[in-house]
Design a protein around this motif. Structure first.
Motif, PDB file in Angstrom:
ATOM      1  N   ASN A 139     -13.589  -0.471   3.145  1.00 42.57           N
ATOM      2  CA  ASN A 139     -12.821   0.148   2.115  1.00 42.57           C
ATOM      3  C   ASN A 139     -13.633   1.010   1.432  1.00 42.57           C
ATOM      4  O   ASN A 139     -12.790   2.375   1.004  1.00 42.57           O
ATOM      5  CB  ASN A 139     -12.610  -1.137   0.941  1.00 42.57           C
ATOM      6  N   GLY A 140     -14.671   1.700   1.564  1.00 41.76           N
ATOM      7  CA  GLY A 140     -15.052   2.438   0.768  1.00 41.76           C
ATOM      8  C   GLY A 140     -14.574   4.201   2.110  1.00 41.76           C
ATOM      9  O   GLY A 140     -14.757   4.860   1.530  1.00 41.76           O
ATOM     10  N   ILE A 141     -14.512   3.759   3.110  1.00 43.69           N
ATOM     11  CA  ILE A 141     -14.539   4.263   3.984  1.00 43.69           C
ATOM     12  C   ILE A 141     -13.323   5.010   3.554  1.00 43.69           C
ATOM     13  O   ILE A 141     -12.364   6.216   4.106  1.00 43.69           O
ATOM     14  CB  ILE A 141     -14.729   4.492   5.082  1.00 43.69           C
ATOM     15  N   LEU A 142     -11.734   4.537   3.483  1.00 42.48           N
ATOM     16  CA  LEU A 142     -10.612   4.043   2.970  1.00 42.48           C
ATOM     17  C   LEU A 142     -10.317   4.755   2.571  1.00 42.48           C
ATOM     18  O   LEU A 142      -9.411   5.915   1.444  1.00 42.48           O
ATOM     19  CB  LEU A 142     -10.455   2.864   3.274  1.00 42.48           C
TER      20      LEU A 142
ATOM     21  N   GLY B 180      -7.185   4.656  -0.252  1.00 39.75           N
ATOM     22  CA  GLY B 180      -7.416   4.455  -0.713  1.00 39.75           C
ATOM     23  C   GLY B 180      -6.365   3.050  -1.383  1.00 39.75           C
ATOM     24  O   GLY B 180      -6.626   1.445  -1.484  1.00 39.75           O
ATOM     25  N   GLY B 181      -4.703   3.450  -1.063  1.00 35.90           N
ATOM     26  CA  GLY B 181      -3.752   2.100  -0.474  1.00 35.90           C
ATOM     27  C   GLY B 181      -3.836   1.224  -0.085  1.00 35.90           C
ATOM     28  O   GLY B 181      -3.532   0.406  -0.112  1.00 35.90           O
ATOM     29  N   LEU B 182      -4.473   1.538   1.528  1.00 42.27           N
ATOM     30  CA  LEU B 182      -4.755   0.295   2.282  1.00 42.27           C
ATOM     31  C   LEU B 182      -6.177  -0.316   1.977  1.00 42.27           C
ATOM     32  O   LEU B 182      -6.176  -1.548   2.683  1.00 42.27           O
ATOM     33  CB  LEU B 182      -4.782   1.408   3.662  1.00 42.27           C
ATOM     34  N   ALA B 183      -7.025   0.321   1.017  1.00 41.15           N
ATOM     35  CA  ALA B 183      -7.883  -1.217   0.477  1.00 41.15           C
ATOM     36  C   ALA B 183      -7.571  -1.990   0.068  1.00 41.15           C
ATOM     37  O   ALA B 183      -6.511  -2.056  -0.753  1.00 41.15           O
ATOM     38  CB  ALA B 183      -9.010   0.080  -0.184  1.00 41.15           C
ATOM     39  N   GLN B 184      -8.118  -3.407   0.454  1.00 35.25           N
ATOM     40  CA  GLN B 184      -8.055  -4.661   0.246  1.00 35.25           C
ATOM     41  C   GLN B 184      -8.841  -5.722   0.493  1.00 35.25           C
ATOM     42  O   GLN B 184      -9.761  -4.951   1.683  1.00 35.25           O
ATOM     43  CB  GLN B 184      -7.034  -5.150   0.963  1.00 35.25           C
ATOM     44  N   ALA B 185      -8.905  -6.761   0.180  1.00 37.38           N
ATOM     45  CA  ALA B 185     -10.218  -7.717   0.686  1.00 37.38           C
ATOM     46  C   ALA B 185      -9.542  -8.593   1.559  1.00 37.38           C
ATOM     47  O   ALA B 185      -9.071  -9.228   1.962  1.00 37.38           O
ATOM     48  CB  ALA B 185     -10.149  -9.383  -0.440  1.00 37.38           C
ATOM     49  N   TRP B 186     -10.404  -7.951   2.985  1.00 32.95           N
ATOM     50  CA  TRP B 186      -9.591  -7.973   4.197  1.00 32.95           C
ATOM     51  C   TRP B 186     -10.038  -9.632   4.294  1.00 32.95           C
ATOM     52  O   TRP B 186      -8.727 -10.477   5.465  1.00 32.95           O
ATOM     53  CB  TRP B 186     -10.021  -7.680   5.597  1.00 32.95           C
ATOM     54  N   LEU B 187     -11.189  -9.900   4.065  1.00 35.43           N
ATOM     55  CA  LEU B 187     -11.579 -11.773   4.100  1.00 35.43           C
ATOM     56  C   LEU B 187     -10.898 -12.340   2.994  1.00 35.43           C
ATOM     57  O   LEU B 187     -11.008 -13.807   2.946  1.00 35.43           O
ATOM     58  CB  LEU B 187     -12.347 -11.777   4.784  1.00 35.43           C
TER      59      LEU B 187
END
Length: 294
Positions: A132-135, A141-148
């Motif tokens: 998420n930091g890279i995104l 940043g709109g794609l960042a989320q809690a993937w797990l």
């Protein structure tokens, strides 16, 4: 003379006896114990014969079917691993620039333990993690989320980690088969003007069919009974039980809820399905590939 021949026939069995004894202790005895325990309701040392009741309770359990469904979803990894493995193995076989370095790099993820891999990717995929930091930094940043941490993405995030880790093994397995292909056939095809695609389709793919069938069944078995470490380290079955799989559910029933009867019954179901897959692989090798050596 007859007695001597009979003694000679017994000699191989004497050499095999220690190994067979260890196999019986390590594998056969636990299987028999699990089969026996699956027929009982167990509370401490108290056992009450239940027959098939444990199996019936499992079939009525919503979490059981959730686990089965998730295991089936993990089968998505199988064609991905096989297709990518074939593509990468063919590229390495054709010795693309830097192929020796790529071969080493591909095996590095497979060398890591599942626990280490799970912990590292847990840090990468969490809400404030590296991904998420890279995104954020590249304007996505709109794609960042809690993937797990979301039910919609957790299972697929674990799948991506499994593919990343296991791909190297499949690639090297297929590449080893390709290295045994008669080079004169490939050279003759090249002299006749055949390109990479034609050589792959006409010569290389038929040669790797036996090893691909073996790898296919191996991947299927792994997606059924080799997911516990990934799930335990990365999600612990969450969020909201969305990543429960059968081997993790077996652990939960036995270790957390101390219900050894249900845990054994689920183990029997998983064992039966695994044996069926092994039987399919043996049938395919015998009747389709005519016992070709892998």
């Amino acid at each position: 003379m007859i007695l001597l021949r009979e003694k000679e026939k017994k000699v191989p069995y004497c050499f095999l006896a220690p190994s067979l004894f260890m196999i019986a202790i390590v594998f056969i005895y636990p299987i028999i114990t699990v089969l026996y325990d699956s027929m009982f309701q167990i509370s401490g040392r108290k056992r009450t014969f239940a027959g098939l009741e444990n199996f019936i309770l499992l079939l009525k359990n919503e979490l059981f079917w959730k686990s089965v469904t998730n295991n089936l979803k993990f089968f998505i990894c199988v064609p991905v691993l096989i297709i990518l493995g074939i593509v990468l193995a063919v590229l390495l076989y054709n010795q693309i620039p830097g192929w020796r370095i790529y071969r080493v790099l591909m095996l590095i993820p497979y060398i890591f333990s599942i626990t280490v891999t799970g912990i590292v990717f847990d840090c990468i995929l969490r809400e404030n993690g590296l991904l998420n930091g890279i995104l954020q930094k590249i304007g996505l940043g709109g794609l960042a989320q809690a993937w797990l941490g979301q039910t919609s993405t957790a299972l697929y995030a674990v799948m991506a980690v499994i593919i990343w880790k296991e791909l190297g093994f499949g690639t090297m397995l297929i590449l080893a088969r390709l290295m045994s292909v008669d080079e004169s056939l490939v050279e003759a095809a090249r002299l006749d003007g055949a390109g990479l695609f034609t050589i792959t389709r006409r010569i290389l793919l038929p040669e790797i069919k036996p090893v691909v069938s073996f790898y296919f069944v191996l991947c299927m078995i792994n997606m059924l009974s080799w997911l516990f470490n990934y799930i335990y380290v990365m999600t612990k079955g969450g969020p909201m039980n969305s990543t429960y799989v059968m081997d993790f559910y077996i652990y939960q029933l036995g270790a957390k809820y101390v219900n050894y009867g249900l845990s054994s019954a689920l183990s029997v179901i998983l064992l039966f399905v695994t044996f069926c897959l092994v039987g399919v692989q043996a049938y395919v090798r015998t009747h389709v590939f005519h016992d070709e050596e892998v």
